[in-house]
Design a protein around this motif. Structure first.
Motif, PDB file in Angstrom:
ATOM      1  N   CYS A 137       0.863  -1.129  -0.030  1.00  0.00           N
ATOM      2  CA  CYS A 137      -0.062  -0.074   0.177  1.00  0.00           C
ATOM      3  C   CYS A 137       0.935   1.194  -0.015  1.00  0.00           C
ATOM      4  O   CYS A 137       1.893   1.174   0.381  1.00  0.00           O
ATOM      5  N   GLN A 138       0.346   2.162  -0.673  1.00  0.00           N
ATOM      6  CA  GLN A 138       1.133   3.484  -0.746  1.00  0.00           C
ATOM      7  C   GLN A 138       1.159   4.090   0.698  1.00  0.00           C
ATOM      8  O   GLN A 138       0.218   4.070   1.649  1.00  0.00           O
ATOM      9  N   LYS A 139       2.224   4.834   1.114  1.00  0.00           N
ATOM     10  CA  LYS A 139       2.497   5.282   2.372  1.00  0.00           C
ATOM     11  C   LYS A 139       1.774   6.510   2.621  1.00  0.00           C
ATOM     12  O   LYS A 139       1.187   6.924   3.944  1.00  0.00           O
ATOM     13  N   GLN A 140       1.404   7.065   1.711  1.00  0.00           N
ATOM     14  CA  GLN A 140       0.643   8.265   1.926  1.00  0.00           C
ATOM     15  C   GLN A 140      -1.080   7.996   1.810  1.00  0.00           C
ATOM     16  O   GLN A 140      -1.498   7.432   0.623  1.00  0.00           O
ATOM     17  N   ARG A 141      -1.626   8.562   2.535  1.00  0.00           N
ATOM     18  CA  ARG A 141      -3.260   8.485   2.499  1.00  0.00           C
ATOM     19  C   ARG A 141      -3.858   9.550   1.848  1.00  0.00           C
ATOM     20  O   ARG A 141      -3.245  10.672   1.623  1.00  0.00           O
ATOM     21  N   ILE A 142      -4.969   9.321   1.039  1.00  0.00           N
ATOM     22  CA  ILE A 142      -5.527  10.238   0.363  1.00  0.00           C
ATOM     23  C   ILE A 142      -6.394  10.959   1.498  1.00  0.00           C
ATOM     24  O   ILE A 142      -7.227  10.465   2.018  1.00  0.00           O
ATOM     25  N   SER A 143      -6.130  12.355   1.476  1.00  0.00           N
ATOM     26  CA  SER A 143      -7.078  12.870   2.695  1.00  0.00           C
ATOM     27  C   SER A 143      -8.453  12.973   2.374  1.00  0.00           C
ATOM     28  O   SER A 143      -9.018  13.039   1.200  1.00  0.00           O
TER      29      SER A 143
ATOM     30  N   LYS B 177      -8.781  15.829  -0.058  1.00  0.00           N
ATOM     31  CA  LYS B 177      -8.671  15.537  -1.553  1.00  0.00           C
ATOM     32  C   LYS B 177      -9.697  14.563  -2.134  1.00  0.00           C
ATOM     33  O   LYS B 177      -9.879  14.901  -3.495  1.00  0.00           O
ATOM     34  N   LEU B 178     -10.059  13.797  -1.355  1.00  0.00           N
ATOM     35  CA  LEU B 178     -11.285  12.976  -1.800  1.00  0.00           C
ATOM     36  C   LEU B 178     -12.273  13.813  -2.308  1.00  0.00           C
ATOM     37  O   LEU B 178     -12.959  13.682  -3.376  1.00  0.00           O
TER      38      LEU B 178
END
Length: 138
Positions: A27-33, A36-37
């Protein structure tokens, strides 16, 4: 989607005891805020990201209201939301007091089969990652 191959010794099934390679998602380390969603949801739309956020917040409030009353809520193409809780066991019926015996109230989400399934996924093999983000050799 990135994946890594991991060597594992199987403990059950017809290949029990054998070492095999199994893929795991990286999984990508950065979450989608949330912001941003909402921005992404508002793209190519007649509503702004603030309107999208308002709908999410209202949905959460209404969902909590209905589930708190015991309703199962049909979320359309997303799935269903239903209330649940944990309960202590008592020896006698008259010893049961809801405020003392019922806890951990929650909403359980069951996605539809279509929503659960990821679509248009491409896979890319990457090196195995440690929990701290460093690459593991091998």
């Amino acid at each position: 989607m990135d994946y890594s191959l991991n060597k594992r010794k199987l403990s059950v099934g017809p290949k029990k005891g054998q070492e095999v390679f199994v893929a795991s998602p990286v999984c990508q380390k950065q979450r989608i805020s949330f912001d941003k969603l909402c921005e992404r949801m508002a793209e190519d739309s007649t509503v702004g990201d603030a309107d999208v956020a308002a709908v999410f917040y209202k949905f959460r409030k209404v969902l909590n209201e209905y589930c708190s009353k015991g309703y199962i809520v049909d979320g359309g193409p997303l799935g269903t939301f239903r209330p649940t809780f944990t309960s202590k066991a008592v020896a006698r019926e008259e010893d049961f007091k809801p405020t003392e015996c019922i806890s951990k109230t929650q909403i359980l989400f069951t996605p539809t089969a279509d929503f659960r399934r990821l679509k248009n996924v491409e896979f890319f093999r990457v090196s195995k990652q440690k929990k701290d983000g460093k690459v593991v050799e091998g």
